[in-house]
Design a protein around this motif. Structure first.
Motif, PDB file in Angstrom:
ATOM      1  N   THR A  59      -0.246  -2.104   1.592  1.00  0.00           N
ATOM      2  CA  THR A  59       0.427  -2.964   0.612  1.00  0.00           C
ATOM      3  C   THR A  59       1.490  -3.843   1.287  1.00  0.00           C
ATOM      4  O   THR A  59       2.541  -4.082   0.718  1.00  0.00           O
ATOM      5  N   ALA A  60       1.172  -4.302   2.504  1.00  0.00           N
ATOM      6  CA  ALA A  60       2.087  -5.257   3.166  1.00  0.00           C
ATOM      7  C   ALA A  60       1.839  -6.630   2.541  1.00  0.00           C
ATOM      8  O   ALA A  60       1.477  -7.593   3.214  1.00  0.00           O
TER       9      ALA A  60
ATOM     10  N   ASP B 123      -0.473   2.845   1.524  1.00  0.00           N
ATOM     11  CA  ASP B 123       0.521   2.673   2.581  1.00  0.00           C
ATOM     12  C   ASP B 123       1.504   1.582   2.162  1.00  0.00           C
ATOM     13  O   ASP B 123       1.107   0.469   1.836  1.00  0.00           O
TER      14      ASP B 123
ATOM     15  N   TYR C 104       8.372  -3.874   3.154  1.00  0.00           N
ATOM     16  CA  TYR C 104       7.406  -4.726   2.437  1.00  0.00           C
ATOM     17  C   TYR C 104       7.896  -5.126   1.034  1.00  0.00           C
ATOM     18  O   TYR C 104       7.382  -6.063   0.448  1.00  0.00           O
TER      19      TYR C 104
ATOM     20  N   SER D  78       5.559   5.065  13.899  1.00  0.00           N
ATOM     21  CA  SER D  78       4.651   3.916  13.885  1.00  0.00           C
ATOM     22  C   SER D  78       5.076   2.970  15.001  1.00  0.00           C
ATOM     23  O   SER D  78       6.280   2.835  15.269  1.00  0.00           O
TER      24      SER D  78
ATOM     25  N   PHE E  54      -3.584   0.581  11.850  1.00  0.00           N
ATOM     26  CA  PHE E  54      -3.264  -0.522  10.925  1.00  0.00           C
ATOM     27  C   PHE E  54      -3.912  -1.792  11.450  1.00  0.00           C
ATOM     28  O   PHE E  54      -4.312  -1.862  12.613  1.00  0.00           O
TER      29      PHE E  54
ATOM     30  N   LEU F 267      -8.756  -5.037  10.719  1.00  0.00           N
ATOM     31  CA  LEU F 267      -9.515  -6.302  10.705  1.00  0.00           C
ATOM     32  C   LEU F 267      -8.758  -7.393  11.462  1.00  0.00           C
ATOM     33  O   LEU F 267      -9.065  -8.563  11.340  1.00  0.00           O
ATOM     34  N   GLY F 268      -7.745  -6.989  12.216  1.00  0.00           N
ATOM     35  CA  GLY F 268      -7.033  -7.975  13.040  1.00  0.00           C
ATOM     36  C   GLY F 268      -5.731  -8.444  12.452  1.00  0.00           C
ATOM     37  O   GLY F 268      -5.019  -9.241  13.061  1.00  0.00           O
TER      38      GLY F 268
ATOM     39  N   LEU G  89     -11.414 -11.081  13.404  1.00  0.00           N
ATOM     40  CA  LEU G  89     -12.410 -11.488  12.404  1.00  0.00           C
ATOM     41  C   LEU G  89     -13.205 -12.719  12.856  1.00  0.00           C
ATOM     42  O   LEU G  89     -14.347 -12.913  12.456  1.00  0.00           O
TER      43      LEU G  89
ATOM     44  N   ALA H 208     -16.456  -7.460   9.016  1.00  0.00           N
ATOM     45  CA  ALA H 208     -15.530  -6.434   8.490  1.00  0.00           C
ATOM     46  C   ALA H 208     -16.197  -5.050   8.526  1.00  0.00           C
ATOM     47  O   ALA H 208     -15.557  -4.054   8.875  1.00  0.00           O
TER      48      ALA H 208
HETATM   49  N1  LIG Z   1       3.086   0.081  10.648  1.00  0.00           N
HETATM   50  C1  LIG Z   1       3.084  -1.226  10.835  1.00  0.00           C
HETATM   51  O1  LIG Z   1       3.913  -1.785  11.587  1.00  0.00           O
HETATM   52  C2  LIG Z   1       2.035  -2.054  10.152  1.00  0.00           C
HETATM   53  C3  LIG Z   1       1.786  -3.379  10.581  1.00  0.00           C
HETATM   54  C4  LIG Z   1       0.801  -4.115   9.935  1.00  0.00           C
HETATM   55  C5  LIG Z   1       0.095  -3.551   8.877  1.00  0.00           C
HETATM   56  N2  LIG Z   1       0.369  -2.268   8.473  1.00  0.00           N
HETATM   57  C6  LIG Z   1      -0.354  -1.640   7.334  1.00  0.00           C
HETATM   58  O2  LIG Z   1      -1.746  -1.857   7.479  1.00  0.00           O
HETATM   59  C7  LIG Z   1      -2.234  -2.539   6.315  1.00  0.00           C
HETATM   60  C8  LIG Z   1      -3.425  -3.400   6.684  1.00  0.00           C
HETATM   61  O3  LIG Z   1      -3.102  -4.261   7.735  1.00  0.00           O
HETATM   62  P1  LIG Z   1      -3.149  -5.852   7.615  1.00  0.00           P
HETATM   63  O4  LIG Z   1      -3.064  -6.241   6.167  1.00  0.00           O
HETATM   64  O5  LIG Z   1      -2.126  -6.381   8.550  1.00  0.00           O
HETATM   65  O6  LIG Z   1      -4.506  -6.260   8.246  1.00  0.00           O
HETATM   66  P2  LIG Z   1      -6.070  -5.990   8.023  1.00  0.00           P
HETATM   67  O7  LIG Z   1      -6.321  -4.796   7.158  1.00  0.00           O
HETATM   68  O8  LIG Z   1      -6.601  -6.003   9.396  1.00  0.00           O
HETATM   69  O9  LIG Z   1      -6.527  -7.267   7.182  1.00  0.00           O
HETATM   70  C9  LIG Z   1      -6.513  -8.548   7.749  1.00  0.00           C
HETATM   71  C10 LIG Z   1      -7.148  -9.571   6.841  1.00  0.00           C
HETATM   72  O10 LIG Z   1      -8.512  -9.254   6.678  1.00  0.00           O
HETATM   73  C11 LIG Z   1      -9.019  -9.995   5.578  1.00  0.00           C
HETATM   74  N3  LIG Z   1     -10.041  -9.180   4.903  1.00  0.00           N
HETATM   75  C12 LIG Z   1      -9.881  -8.084   4.137  1.00  0.00           C
HETATM   76  N4  LIG Z   1     -11.073  -7.581   3.748  1.00  0.00           N
HETATM   77  C13 LIG Z   1     -12.017  -8.393   4.298  1.00  0.00           C
HETATM   78  C14 LIG Z   1     -13.433  -8.401   4.259  1.00  0.00           C
HETATM   79  N5  LIG Z   1     -14.130  -7.444   3.609  1.00  0.00           N
HETATM   80  N6  LIG Z   1     -14.068  -9.386   4.945  1.00  0.00           N
HETATM   81  C15 LIG Z   1     -13.382 -10.327   5.624  1.00  0.00           C
HETATM   82  N7  LIG Z   1     -12.033 -10.364   5.684  1.00  0.00           N
HETATM   83  C16 LIG Z   1     -11.359  -9.405   5.031  1.00  0.00           C
HETATM   84  C17 LIG Z   1      -7.845 -10.319   4.705  1.00  0.00           C
HETATM   85  O11 LIG Z   1      -7.670 -11.708   4.762  1.00  0.00           O
HETATM   86  P3  LIG Z   1      -7.587 -12.621   3.430  1.00  0.00           P
HETATM   87  O12 LIG Z   1      -6.293 -12.222   2.788  1.00  0.00           O
HETATM   88  O13 LIG Z   1      -7.617 -13.993   3.975  1.00  0.00           O
HETATM   89  O14 LIG Z   1      -8.778 -12.246   2.608  1.00  0.00           O
HETATM   90  C18 LIG Z   1      -6.686  -9.631   5.404  1.00  0.00           C
HETATM   91  O15 LIG Z   1      -5.525 -10.383   5.256  1.00  0.00           O
HETATM   92  C19 LIG Z   1      -1.014  -3.293   5.784  1.00  0.00           C
HETATM   93  O16 LIG Z   1      -1.138  -3.641   4.427  1.00  0.00           O
HETATM   94  C20 LIG Z   1       0.070  -2.266   6.025  1.00  0.00           C
HETATM   95  O17 LIG Z   1       0.086  -1.297   4.990  1.00  0.00           O
HETATM   96  C21 LIG Z   1       1.314  -1.512   9.108  1.00  0.00           C
END
Ligand SMILES: NC(=O)c1ccc[n+]([C@@H]2O[C@H](COP(=O)([O-])OP(=O)(O)OC[C@H]3O[C@@H](n4cnc5c(N)ncnc54)[C@H](OP(=O)(O)O)[C@@H]3O)[C@@H](O)[C@H]2O)c1
Length: 260
Positions: A30-31, A56, A61, A170, A218, A221-222, A234, A251
């Motif tokens: 939920t970032a 998460d 956030y 983390s 985390f 998907l990049g 991606l 994905a």
């Molecule tokens: N601990 C830490 O420091 C830290 C840091 C970063 C993240 N996190 C946690 O990890 C979570 C997820 O990480 P994240 O949001 O950075 O990155 P992610 O899960 O790698 O997502 C990246 C992007 O992928 C796209 N996406 C999602 N589903 C898809 C699909 N089925 N096909 C194609 N593209 C898709 C979305 O883009 P669109 O919005 O353009 O669709 C999304 O913004 C966060 O919400 C947070 O809770 C933690």
């Protein structure tokens, strides 16, 4: 009234330390710092309806409150029986990484979530900034030395009090873990780090496996593009070719990578 939509059962694993319920291996992040709170709440509700039971969030956030509201609404609608059915993680922000601020910060997080405990509380990153509201990007002049011993001992107190059923870190490298583990009477259950084909972290994963620390991915998907830069994961040509050859989306290939 309970939903008639079918839900998916996600496998669960037990964390190596703490008293948390088993964690579903896929969770919803939920970032969502640009989403209005009502939208985040609705995403959480929809996710619960689809079968997500792992969420998460982080103090930084600003999504603790809508996440808590989404879970409470799901209970009211009968989608889940109680908050016990979801695994909730939140994180201590850099401005809170002071031994005397850890417990009050967790209490504030619980107040935001309207929950009595967290399943998992993480140190967001091994960075200490002077106390106050979160500042992003971080200002150099706010940086302070990180008290690994004091902060980890305060995290342990959170678990002992039952306010966090498990505790972890983390964005910790092996060096940060080396500075923490000698003082730990509770080994961090989790190290949540970026993990995807562009960021494979082999040394850290080996180290954590040896020490009994679960590595949680985390940005599988990049990561989100908050500044408009391209997503090297991606949009990878190699991954696009693999996905085409397998008849999958990129994905899906990335999720397979995380679990392989
Ligand atoms: N601990 C830490 O420091 C830290 C840091 C970063 C993240 N996190 C946690 O990890 C979570 C997820 O990480 P994240 O949001 O950075 O990155 P992610 O899960 O790698 O997502 C990246 C992007 O992928 C796209 N996406 C999602 N589903 C898809 C699909 N089925 N096909 C194609 N593209 C898709 C979305 O883009 P669109 O919005 O353009 O669709 C999304 O913004 C966060 O919400 C947070 O809770 C933690």
């Amino acid at each position: 009234m309970a939903s008639t939509r079918s839900t998916t059962v996600v496998p669960e694993l037990s964390l190596p330390s703490g008293n948390a319920r088993p964690v579903p291996v896929i969770g919803l992040g939920t970032a969502a710092i640009f989403l209005p709170p009502e939208a985040t709440k609705n995403v959480v509700l929809a996710a619960i309806e689809l079968g997500f039971r792992h969420f998460d969030t982080a103090y930084f956030y600003g999504t603790e409150k809508p996440l808590g509201e989404g879970v409470a609404e799901a209970v009211r609608r009968g989608l889940i029986k109680s908050r016990e059915e979801v695994f909730v993680t939140s994180k201590l922000w850099c401005t809170q990484c002071h031994p005397d601020l850890v417990l009050p910060s967790l209490r504030e997080t619980l107040e935001n979530l309207q929950m009595e405990y967290l399943d998992l509380y993480l140190i967001h990153m091994p960075v200490c900034q002077k106390p106050g509201p979160p500042v992003f990007p971080a200002r150099k002049e706010d940086a302070l030395p990180f008290d690994f011993k004091g902060v980890w001992q305060a995290m342990e107190e959170c678990q002992r009090l039952g306010l966090a059923r498990a505790i972890g870190v983390s964005n910790f490298t092996t060096k940060h873990l080396d500075k923490t583990l000698p003082f730990a009477t509770i080994t961090p259950a989790v190290n949540q780090v970026e993990l995807n084909p562009v960021c494979q972290q082999p040394k850290l994963r080996r180290y954590c496996a040896e020490k009994g620390i679960h590595v949680q991915a985390f940005s599988p998907l990049g990561g989100q593009s908050w500044t408009g830069e391209r997503n090297a994961v991606l949009e990878s040509q190699v991954l696009a070719e693999i996905a085409k050859a397998r008849g999958k989306t990129v994905a899906q290939v990335l999720m397979y990578y995380i679990f392989s």
